[in-house]
Design a protein around this motif. Structure first.
Motif, PDB file in Angstrom:
ATOM      1  N   ILE A 112      -7.671 -13.530  13.483  1.00 44.80           N
ATOM      2  CA  ILE A 112      -6.979 -12.250  13.253  1.00 44.80           C
ATOM      3  C   ILE A 112      -7.243 -11.762  11.833  1.00 44.80           C
ATOM      4  N   LEU A 113      -7.016 -12.629  10.859  1.00 46.89           N
ATOM      5  CA  LEU A 113      -7.148 -12.231   9.456  1.00 46.89           C
ATOM      6  C   LEU A 113      -8.603 -11.904   9.128  1.00 46.89           C
ATOM      7  N   GLU A 114      -9.513 -12.741   9.632  1.00 49.56           N
ATOM      8  CA  GLU A 114     -10.926 -12.521   9.377  1.00 49.56           C
ATOM      9  C   GLU A 114     -11.357 -11.145   9.903  1.00 49.56           C
ATOM     10  N   GLU A 115     -10.959 -10.825  11.135  1.00 46.09           N
ATOM     11  CA  GLU A 115     -11.385  -9.546  11.708  1.00 46.09           C
ATOM     12  C   GLU A 115     -10.722  -8.372  10.982  1.00 46.09           C
ATOM     13  N   PHE A 116      -9.451  -8.524  10.631  1.00 48.69           N
ATOM     14  CA  PHE A 116      -8.764  -7.447   9.904  1.00 48.69           C
ATOM     15  C   PHE A 116      -9.474  -7.176   8.571  1.00 48.69           C
ATOM     16  N   SER A 117      -9.814  -8.242   7.850  1.00 46.69           N
ATOM     17  CA  SER A 117     -10.473  -8.111   6.547  1.00 46.69           C
ATOM     18  C   SER A 117     -11.840  -7.457   6.653  1.00 46.69           C
ATOM     19  N   THR A 118     -12.606  -7.865   7.645  1.00 46.93           N
ATOM     20  CA  THR A 118     -13.990  -7.382   7.701  1.00 46.93           C
ATOM     21  C   THR A 118     -14.101  -5.990   8.311  1.00 46.93           C
ATOM     22  N   THR A 119     -13.059  -5.520   9.008  1.00 48.34           N
ATOM     23  CA  THR A 119     -13.167  -4.195   9.621  1.00 48.34           C
ATOM     24  C   THR A 119     -12.326  -3.135   8.908  1.00 48.34           C
ATOM     25  N   ARG A 120     -11.168  -3.506   8.397  1.00 46.15           N
ATOM     26  CA  ARG A 120     -10.216  -2.498   7.928  1.00 46.15           C
ATOM     27  C   ARG A 120     -10.656  -1.794   6.650  1.00 46.15           C
ATOM     28  N   TRP A 121     -11.378  -2.476   5.764  1.00 42.33           N
ATOM     29  CA  TRP A 121     -11.665  -1.923   4.432  1.00 42.33           C
ATOM     30  C   TRP A 121     -12.455  -0.619   4.510  1.00 42.33           C
ATOM     31  N   ARG A 122     -13.343  -0.488   5.478  1.00 45.60           N
ATOM     32  CA  ARG A 122     -14.137   0.744   5.558  1.00 45.60           C
ATOM     33  C   ARG A 122     -13.221   1.954   5.725  1.00 45.60           C
ATOM     34  N   ASP A 123     -12.172   1.780   6.519  1.00 44.77           N
ATOM     35  CA  ASP A 123     -11.254   2.893   6.764  1.00 44.77           C
ATOM     36  C   ASP A 123     -10.318   3.142   5.587  1.00 44.77           C
ATOM     37  N   THR A 124      -9.869   2.078   4.948  1.00 44.67           N
ATOM     38  CA  THR A 124      -8.966   2.296   3.811  1.00 44.67           C
ATOM     39  C   THR A 124      -9.743   2.880   2.621  1.00 44.67           C
ATOM     40  N   PHE A 125     -10.986   2.442   2.432  1.00 46.69           N
ATOM     41  CA  PHE A 125     -11.808   3.040   1.370  1.00 46.69           C
ATOM     42  C   PHE A 125     -12.013   4.530   1.666  1.00 46.69           C
ATOM     43  N   ALA A 126     -12.197   4.860   2.949  1.00 42.45           N
ATOM     44  CA  ALA A 126     -12.428   6.257   3.329  1.00 42.45           C
ATOM     45  C   ALA A 126     -11.197   7.119   3.046  1.00 42.45           C
ATOM     46  N   ILE A 127     -10.004   6.657   3.424  1.00 46.68           N
ATOM     47  CA  ILE A 127      -8.804   7.481   3.208  1.00 46.68           C
ATOM     48  C   ILE A 127      -8.515   7.580   1.707  1.00 46.68           C
ATOM     49  N   SER A 128      -8.891   6.550   0.981  1.00 47.58           N
ATOM     50  CA  SER A 128      -8.720   6.564  -0.460  1.00 47.58           C
ATOM     51  C   SER A 128      -9.546   7.694  -1.084  1.00 47.58           C
ATOM     52  N   ASP A 129     -10.789   7.812  -0.667  1.00 49.67           N
ATOM     53  CA  ASP A 129     -11.648   8.884  -1.190  1.00 49.67           C
ATOM     54  C   ASP A 129     -11.178  10.252  -0.695  1.00 49.67           C
ATOM     55  N   LEU A 130     -10.745  10.312   0.563  1.00 47.37           N
ATOM     56  CA  LEU A 130     -10.244  11.575   1.106  1.00 47.37           C
ATOM     57  C   LEU A 130      -9.012  12.053   0.337  1.00 47.37           C
ATOM     58  N   ALA A 131      -8.128  11.120   0.010  1.00 43.91           N
ATOM     59  CA  ALA A 131      -6.890  11.480  -0.700  1.00 43.91           C
ATOM     60  C   ALA A 131      -7.222  12.065  -2.069  1.00 43.91           C
TER      61      ALA A 131
END
Lengths: 450, 450
Positions: free
Chosen positions: B349-368
């Motif tokens: 669970i943790l491995e998959e969350f770490s390797t997939t989630r960052w792309r989306d959080t980096f994206a919303i960070s730049d969008l914000a």
């Protein structure tokens, strides 16, 4: 008279890596020259008393910025003549073992110098003995810091004794994992990033030949560019070579047996096997694990008139432009100029250093990241060779106007950010010239058709 | 059964800012639903016992991602119907006090909801009382952490008693200045950046009118865009408005007297003065100092199968897209899916969350970061209005194919990185269409000339 504490201690993490330079020792000399009282605290023991561990001490590429900084304390000639091995060109090793060279500066034959880290550090420390106003404390571990009032608490790792010292100025030259910077991070509005690349490095060694001489032509930086990874070698004074393999961690992981290792080297670096020696290759490769490479960017570099970080503590870069130490040493040159300009008024010096220096350190940081791609991959491509030939020709034609990127970074002290701007301008000019030539050819073809 | 500790404590730095959301409480509900034993440790006291301080409690914009996450624990309807004030459009205030509105979703009239932070937190905490397997500990300050073996040491700030707890999984939902993340930073290969923008924010308040009703039309997010700075207002349930002024710190600094303040407001926000009240404006403005805004990016988010960070601790963003809380809540939805997918096997669970989630959080960070420019400046420009009209028209024409950026971020749960890709594709299509139309016009002109 100001009392300055130049820190040069290390966190445990830091001990594992070899990219630590004695920017602190050099800064101490500069401050001492100006008559300031300096206490130099170092976590490790005196490097002059430590036996050099072969294969773990990266040698450094000293170029103009570093040389100028050493010159400012009267050490340039000694360093270069007694301890430097000139490298005038890259020597590229092809897959079949054949080689060709690419001079760094075809026009005036300038070179970079391979210097041993221990030699350099020894020289700086020895020089400090000439100054009554420099005191050195080895085996002191920083355990508490108050940057705002300039107090530091150390434990002597040998005697376990704890001391508190107070300084007019704390300078943290304590490397990529700086403890002083960690304290600065607690200040509001401190921008910081640390970024690891997916590649690690591992050091190997080519020993001197049976005649006690170099086994490869010494006045070169040898490169085995292989696209996604590469190996380089820098000459040492004892005629050995420090060989460094840079590669993605996952590739390192795949090399899990002696057989796989030899297969890998036979496939990609066949000419290096007899030089390193099969037994030594296996021994050294499996003796350690690959080390990580980190880029650190942050700002500001100071806290009021009380604390400052310099060198890797302020701007750790990946080693592919050979500028880590040179940029750190340049900090000392720039600070010395600011000390003169502001007549030792600390608040003004630190403020100006913080607000101006980051643009250049951010630039060299990005350049170093880019140069890895150039060294391991582009250098092999015809398009790269064409551009280099063109750059060299224009440089020869207009030495003051057309300084190629590598040359401006390595052989001038032009601010790094200006080097990048220059390159952008050159790219634009070339694009316009190419467009213009195409247009001429086009018109010529139409004209001759009639 | 797994025992999970969901942390929700704060460093001292964190107490100063209002952008802290109870992602931890929501995650606790999700874990409890799956039958896990959860202990929730919180540095502050129970928020339900704290009197709400007006002017310091930012209200939140709840959109689809946050709603879906609340729905997963059965709280969506209650939150929206009892505590949410729908905002269907931006209402732009011009310099002369006149206004016009821009609907968020002209096609289907979807809206975002202004919700009070205290209401939301109270609801989540109250809900947790329904679960026997959730225990809550308030006034517990984290003083030591060992992420590898899952142990945490807390001090009860009231009784001064110290406790050590052990957990199968530590979840740090402890905000932008996360203490759990600080521990993670000690791991090798942890990438991290914190970046402050040059702008700060200060909260003001428009009280209810003399009839105890709203002084402005309530179903809008009000914006005073002024180029380099802006003011916004969100409605509260008590008919007051939380007003936030975003501006470069140096501009805040220049407003150093009551006179300057009133002049500034008369020049840029004249219609807001009678609403806030001159006396209250002066009082509130000089009562506090502007707070900083920080973006945090890091990866990975986990340590083996033992520790995880979520919400602001993993990805703090600037507030200009209204997605900080929504992204944090979405973490909980995604984790719940992964718990189901991997049948509670933590390492996967943790491995998959770490390797997939960052792309989306980096994206919303730049969008914000981008949306700040849109809100304070672009929104006023004809080119922006034209593009919005075009986007809205195409969205109406092809609701499944052409979802405008704002709508995909706010009213769908399309991964943030996909929203960005979509927008890039839309830009390309529009550029090609414009090129094509120009060509047609050109051909038409040539044709009609004959």
């Amino acid at each position: 008279m100001m009392e300055a504490e130049t820190e040069d201690f290390f966190t445990e993490q830091n001990v594992i890596d070899g990219f630590v330079f004695q920017v602190g020792s050099l800064e101490a000399l500069y401050l001492a020259q100006r008559g300031h009282r300096v206490s130099l605290y170092e976590y490790r023991e005196d490097i002059r008393k430590t036996p050099q561990v072969r294969g773990r001490s990266i040698n450094l590429a000293l170029s103009v910025r570093g040389r100028q900084a050493l010159k400012g304390v009267g050490l340039e000639d000694q360093m270069i003549h007694e301890h430097g091995i000139p490298m005038r060109a890259r020597m590229i090793h092809r897959l079949d073992g054949s080689t060709y060279s690419m001079p760094y500066d075809a026009r005036t034959n300038q070179c970079i110098y391979s210097v041993g880290r221990n030699y350099l550090n020894g020289l700086l420390l020895k020089e400090s003995e000439k100054y009554d106003n420099v005191q050195k404390f080895f085996n002191y571990k920083l355990i508490q810091t108050n940057l705002k009032n300039g107090s530091l608490t150390f434990t002597n790792t040998a005697t376990k004794e704890t001391v508190e010292v107070n300084a007019d100025l704390i300078i943290g030259a304590d490397g990529a994992f700086s403890a002083v910077r960690k304290e600065m991070m607690k200040q509001p509005l401190f921008n910081f990033s640390q970024e690891y690349i997916e590649h690690g490095y591992l050091e190997l060694c080519i020993p001197p030949g049976s005649d006690d001489g170099f086994q490869m032509p010494p006045n070169y930086l040898h490169i085995w560019p292989r696209g996604q990874f590469m190996m380089i070698a820098l000459p040492n004074q004892d005629c050995s070579w420090t060989v460094t393999l840079f590669m993605p961690f996952k590739n390192f992981k795949n090399i899990n047996s002696e057989e796989v290792l030899i297969d890998f080297f036979e496939k990609y670096f066949p000419d290096s096997i007899p030089l390193i020696g099969k037994k030594k290759l296996i021994e050294d490769f499996f003796a350690g694990s690959p080390s990580p490479l980190v880029t650190v960017k942050c700002r500001p570099y100071h806290v009021k008139d009380k604390a400052l970080i310099i060198g890797d503590a302020a701007h750790a870069v990946v080693p592919f432009y050979g500028q880590g130490m040179n940029a750190g040493f340049e900090d000392c040159t720039l600070l010395d100029e600011l000390f003169k300009k502001h007549n030792d008024h600390l608040a003004s010096i630190l403020e100006e250093f913080s607000t101006t220096r980051w643009r250049d350190t951010f630039a060299i940081s990005d350049l170093a990241m880019y140069n890895y791609i150039e060294m391991r991959d582009l250098v092999n491509r015809p398009s790269y060779k064409l551009r280099k030939a063109l750059d060299d020709f224009l440089f020869w034609l207009m030495p003051d106007t057309w300084v190629p990127l590598y040359n401006s970074v390595t052989f001038t002290s032009m601010p790094y950010s200006q080097c990048v701007k220059n390159r952008t301008w050159q790219n634009k000019v070339l694009a316009m010239v190419i467009l213009f030539v195409c247009l001429l050819v086009f018109l010529f073809l139409i004209y001759t058709r009639k």
